[in-house]
Enzyme design. Sequence first.
Site, PDB file in Angstrom:
ATOM      1  CB  ALA A 126      -0.948  -0.216   1.026  1.00  0.00           C
ATOM      2  CB  ALA A 127       4.221   2.531   1.253  1.00  0.00           C
ATOM      3  N   PRO A 128       3.062   4.284  -0.655  1.00  0.00           N
ATOM      4  CG  PRO A 128       3.582   6.823  -1.694  1.00  0.00           C
ATOM      5  CD  PRO A 128       3.396   5.405  -1.820  1.00  0.00           C
ATOM      6  CB  SER A 130      -1.185   6.968  -4.512  1.00  0.00           C
ATOM      7  OG  SER A 130      -0.818   5.876  -5.146  1.00  0.00           O
ATOM      8  CE  LYS A 131      -1.330   1.705  -7.832  1.00  0.00           C
ATOM      9  NZ  LYS A 131       0.670   2.452  -7.256  1.00  0.00           N
ATOM     10  CD  GLU A 149       4.947  -0.802   1.990  1.00  0.00           C
ATOM     11  OE1 GLU A 149       5.927  -0.590   1.963  1.00  0.00           O
ATOM     12  OE2 GLU A 149       4.053  -0.597   1.307  1.00  0.00           O
ATOM     13  CG  ASP A 194       0.408  -1.438  -7.311  1.00  0.00           C
ATOM     14  OD1 ASP A 194       0.528  -1.018  -8.945  1.00  0.00           O
ATOM     15  OD2 ASP A 194       1.377  -0.766  -6.762  1.00  0.00           O
ATOM     16  CB  CYS A 247       5.329   1.416 -11.892  1.00  0.00           C
ATOM     17  SG  CYS A 247       6.464   0.623 -11.141  1.00  0.00           S
TER      18      CYS A 247
END
Length: 479
Positions: A126-128, A130-131, A149, A194, A247
Amino acid sequence: MAQHTVYFPDAFLTQMREAMPSTLSFDDFLAACQRPLRRSIRVNTLKISVADFLQLTAPYGWTLTPIPWCEEGFWIERYNEDALPLGSTAEHLSGLFYIQEASSMLPVAALFANGNAPQRVMDVAAAPGSKTTQIAARMNNEGAILANEFSASRVKVLHANISRCGISNVALTHFDGRVFGAAVPEMFDAILLDAPCSGEGVVRKDPDALKNWSPESNQEIAATQRELIDSAFHALRPGGTLVYSTCTLNREENEAVCLWLKETYPDAVEFLPLGDLFPGANKALTEEGFLHVFPQIYDCEGFFVARLRKTQAIPALPTPKYKVGNFPFSPVKDREAGQIRQAAASVGLNWDENLRLWQRDKELWLFPVGIEALIGKVRFSRLGIKLAETHNKGYRWQHEAVIALASPDNVNAFELTPQEAEEWYRGRDVYPHAAPVADDVLVTFQHQPIGLAKRIGSRLKNSYPRELVRDGKLFTGNA
């Protein structure tokens, strides 16, 4: 826009030539990678509507271009970028927007596509934040989110962003994401993975991102990703939705990971095509129905997004042998909860039935009801929001609760001038021209709660948390 020199290993370029569809130009890919990344923001609709945000910021001369896959997302151009960092604007400090790369808004758009309305969601890495904050806004702070995280140093940043954005429905954990399939099987309506990746898509932000790149490293990362997606799939309830994203650009860490999951559980994995996610999504569509976003397609970071449904249960993993330990909180009894709710309302703090009061010693907390089923199954780093600490004279209300729960229309709300608000963010007491009447004052700026002050004579005593205090130039232009 100026160009910057990106380091490309030869083997990477060879791999990209093979991975790129014939409909795309390799020269366009190289040219896009050399251009610095466009900045983008996402309006935090928990705090302000998009229309009101556009009206509020109109005098600034910002050029805001809508992002096709996120109706609250915008590419932003500012003529005074060097004069004032975006993160030092009043609107950012009060949580009205999040600085987020445009393509990283795609996974959450996919998670909620086609009317999907999950009530319990996990963000595995999860960090930082945004999602996680984007998910919370889509859920309107209802239901519950488990934000995990693995990196201890990043958990603090994750919490700071959740708090700044006024989010109340999140529980934080600090685990290797591979534990959840066994620890909380079939507990989530939706999961976002992610995944940690080789970062091939971020060269526009970091020209040296590929300095340590190698095909062997990609294979090692993909092995970890397979373990993570397997764990996430076990934690997903039958009928639930899993979004897998990275990404990076190679097929090994993207399509191959999803295809491996389908080969492993052929009767339980259904790929949900993303070609209709937004107008133009078909430009990045793979034959499997995933989005493989090369940077030249939408002039953003390289990204990959897949959405799938768990169509049936799968064999459970062995039950973990670890002990979670005693849960140190106990629910507050109804009568006392009513008194606390009444006292909180007197300073402008209100909450709905999605949150329930819990107590630990002299601390009062609000936990999302939807997370209670996980108590005893995982150890939380932080759960919900800290509402107050009790003392002889009443309650010491906490800053994060003010940001998440306060109504700026409360009778004791006091609007600061820009200069006074800046003093507040610097951690200094404020001396308004006309002091408010109440002793406990909900301090607002731009009609947004920014803290709770104690009136002492003509002075408003600052309670802004020390770790959030800002130095340097802020929004009035004064250092």
